[in-house]
Write an enzyme that holds these catalytic residues in place. Structure first.
Site, PDB file in Angstrom:
ATOM      1  N   GLY A 275      71.318 -90.327 -49.695  1.00  9.19           N
ATOM      2  CA  GLY A 275      70.267 -90.896 -48.632  1.00  9.19           C
ATOM      3  C   GLY A 275      69.263 -91.723 -49.707  1.00  9.19           C
TER       4      GLY A 275
ATOM      5  N   CYS B 127      63.014 -97.572 -42.816  1.00  5.44           N
ATOM      6  CA  CYS B 127      64.086 -97.879 -41.906  1.00  5.44           C
ATOM      7  C   CYS B 127      64.684 -99.254 -42.373  1.00  5.44           C
ATOM      8  CB  CYS B 127      63.727 -97.523 -40.562  1.00  5.44           C
ATOM      9  SG  CYS B 127      62.929 -98.860 -39.645  1.00  5.44           S
TER      10      CYS B 127
ATOM     11  N   GLU C  50      70.479 -86.546 -59.343  1.00  4.75           N
ATOM     12  CA  GLU C  50      70.228 -87.865 -60.152  1.00  4.75           C
ATOM     13  C   GLU C  50      71.476 -88.588 -60.261  1.00  4.75           C
ATOM     14  OE1 GLU C  50      67.226 -89.208 -59.394  1.00  4.75           O
ATOM     15  OE2 GLU C  50      65.828 -87.917 -59.917  1.00  4.75           O
TER      16      GLU C  50
ATOM     17  N   CYS D 290      61.803-101.966 -41.203  1.00 10.68           N
ATOM     18  CA  CYS D 290      60.713-102.191 -42.071  1.00 10.68           C
ATOM     19  C   CYS D 290      61.149-102.466 -43.473  1.00 10.68           C
ATOM     20  CB  CYS D 290      59.997-100.857 -41.887  1.00 10.68           C
ATOM     21  SG  CYS D 290      59.564-100.492 -40.181  1.00 10.68           S
TER      22      CYS D 290
ATOM     23  N   LYS E 184      67.136 -84.881 -50.554  1.00 10.48           N
ATOM     24  CA  LYS E 184      68.433 -84.619 -51.309  1.00 10.48           C
ATOM     25  C   LYS E 184      68.491 -83.457 -52.570  1.00 10.48           C
ATOM     26  CE  LYS E 184      68.735 -88.627 -53.076  1.00 10.48           C
ATOM     27  NZ  LYS E 184      67.396 -89.189 -52.322  1.00 10.48           N
TER      28      LYS E 184
ATOM     29  N   PHE F  11      63.285 -89.405 -50.819  1.00  6.67           N
ATOM     30  CA  PHE F  11      62.183 -88.621 -49.951  1.00  6.67           C
ATOM     31  C   PHE F  11      63.029 -88.105 -48.737  1.00  6.67           C
ATOM     32  CE2 PHE F  11      59.326 -91.768 -51.598  1.00  6.67           C
ATOM     33  CZ  PHE F  11      58.545 -90.882 -52.248  1.00  6.67           C
TER      34      PHE F  11
HETATM   35  P1  ADP Z   1      64.729 -86.645 -52.530  1.00  3.66           P
HETATM   36  O1  ADP Z   1      65.571 -85.714 -53.481  1.00  3.66           O
HETATM   37  O2  ADP Z   1      65.885 -87.302 -51.331  1.00  3.66           O
HETATM   38  O3  ADP Z   1      64.225 -87.761 -52.999  1.00  3.66           O
HETATM   39  P2  ADP Z   1      63.376 -84.382 -51.975  1.00  3.66           P
HETATM   40  O4  ADP Z   1      64.170 -83.168 -51.743  1.00  3.66           O
HETATM   41  O5  ADP Z   1      62.810 -84.475 -53.639  1.00  3.66           O
HETATM   42  O6  ADP Z   1      64.020 -85.802 -51.807  1.00  3.66           O
HETATM   43  O7  ADP Z   1      61.796 -84.207 -51.345  1.00  3.66           O
HETATM   44  C1  ADP Z   1      61.881 -84.004 -49.816  1.00  3.66           C
HETATM   45  C2  ADP Z   1      60.616 -83.785 -49.214  1.00  3.66           C
HETATM   46  O8  ADP Z   1      59.603 -85.164 -49.325  1.00  3.66           O
HETATM   47  C3  ADP Z   1      60.434 -83.610 -47.865  1.00  3.66           C
HETATM   48  O9  ADP Z   1      60.972 -82.206 -47.426  1.00  3.66           O
HETATM   49  C4  ADP Z   1      59.031 -83.827 -47.534  1.00  3.66           C
HETATM   50  O10 ADP Z   1      58.251 -82.581 -47.854  1.00  3.66           O
HETATM   51  C5  ADP Z   1      58.498 -84.640 -48.424  1.00  3.66           C
HETATM   52  N1  ADP Z   1      58.274 -86.214 -48.061  1.00  3.66           N
HETATM   53  C6  ADP Z   1      57.456 -86.973 -48.473  1.00  3.66           C
HETATM   54  N2  ADP Z   1      57.653 -88.164 -48.143  1.00  3.66           N
HETATM   55  C7  ADP Z   1      58.671 -88.165 -47.035  1.00  3.66           C
HETATM   56  C8  ADP Z   1      59.213 -89.108 -45.975  1.00  3.66           C
HETATM   57  N3  ADP Z   1      58.920 -90.372 -45.970  1.00  3.66           N
HETATM   58  N4  ADP Z   1      60.145 -88.373 -45.403  1.00  3.66           N
HETATM   59  C9  ADP Z   1      60.573 -87.348 -45.472  1.00  3.66           C
HETATM   60  N5  ADP Z   1      60.066 -86.607 -46.417  1.00  3.66           N
HETATM   61  C10 ADP Z   1      59.159 -87.054 -47.192  1.00  3.66           C
HETATM   62 ZN    ZN Z   2      60.466 -98.447 -40.051  1.00  2.42          ZN
END
Ligand code: ADP
Ligand code: ZN
Length: 208
Positions: A16, A178, A90, A181, A22, A19
């Site tokens: 995905g 999305c 990553e 956007c 993952k 944020f």
């Molecule tokens: P990824 O590894 O996918 O980058 P992380 O597991 O590090 O994601 O972080 C997820 C967390 O980021 C969420 O639980 C939330 O606290 C925070 N977060 C910050 N911005 C967003 C956003 N736009 N949508 C969803 N979660 C977000």
């Molecule tokens: Zn949007």
């Protein structure tokens, strides 16, 4: 989900945009495996060669220790043979050998859990992820929240201009968006026709 038979190898991918959670999901699954007293080892790519050990850290500051490796093949050669569950974060930054390495470990009976970005900031499939998504037994494609409109977000928006594919950083550099956007900067490569789907003109985008 776990492999149905103990010892049955398996690849699962968590993917995905930035944020989307993952790393959180990977950490959650690895913690549960550790609670089940399974031997767990975790790897992520070393983006520079200063460190050999580090942490997987989510944006919400959950963390687990991991080893840093430069090439996917090192995951196979450095792995303790007794390890039952292999976590990889990553994954988009690894080389093209990653799917074969994951397949090898799964064939040895290990549960391989891989997290990584499916697309870069332009919406272009990222590194070895497309192949991994195809060969995995299970794929979790999860969404973030679009920072502009609040809809489920599958894209990563880069907020600064750069010619580099990778700019390290998170908040202030990238945000989740999305489809409506997301604004890919620059010219996407012509070799990626799905970036120009028929009917995708900006007038429709404005109205619809
Ligand atoms: P990824 O590894 O996918 O980058 P992380 O597991 O590090 O994601 O972080 C997820 C967390 O980021 C969420 O639980 C939330 O606290 C925070 N977060 C910050 N911005 C967003 C956003 N736009 N949508 C969803 N979660 C977000
Ligand atoms: Zn949007």
């Amino acid at each position: 989900m776990n492999p149905t038979r103990p010892g049955a190898g398996w690849i699962e991918v968590i993917t995905g945009p930035m944020f989307s959670g993952k790393s959180e999901e990977l950490i959650r699954l690895l913690r549960r495996a550790a609670i089940a007293r399974q031997r767990v080892e975790v790897f992520k790519p070393a983006l520079d060669d200063r460190y050999s050990e580090g942490d997987i850290v989510s944006h919400s500051q959950w963390r687990v220790p991991c080893r840093l490796v430069e090439r996917a093949e090192e995951i196979r050669t450095r792995l303790d043979p007794r390890t039952e569950v292999v976590g990889i974060d990553e994954a988009q930054f690894f080389d093209d050998a990653l799917p074969a390495v994951c397949g090898h470990l799964a064939n040895l009976g290990k549960r391989v859990i891989v997290a990584g970005l499916d697309m870069d900031y332009r919406g272009v499939p990222f590194g070895p992820l497309p192949v991994l998504l195809a060969v995995a037994e299970e794929v979790h494609k999860i969404h973030a929240i679009c920072t502009s409109c609040g809809a489920p977000a599958a894209y990563t928006q880069r907020l600064i201009e750069s010619d580099e594919r990778v700019v390290v950083g998170a908040s202030g550099v990238y945000e989740a968006r999305c489809r409506r956007c997301h604004e890919p900067e620059g010219a996407p490569p012509a070799s990626e026709p799905w970036l120009f789907p028929p009917g995708d003109d900006s007038d429709q985008k404005e109205e619809g």
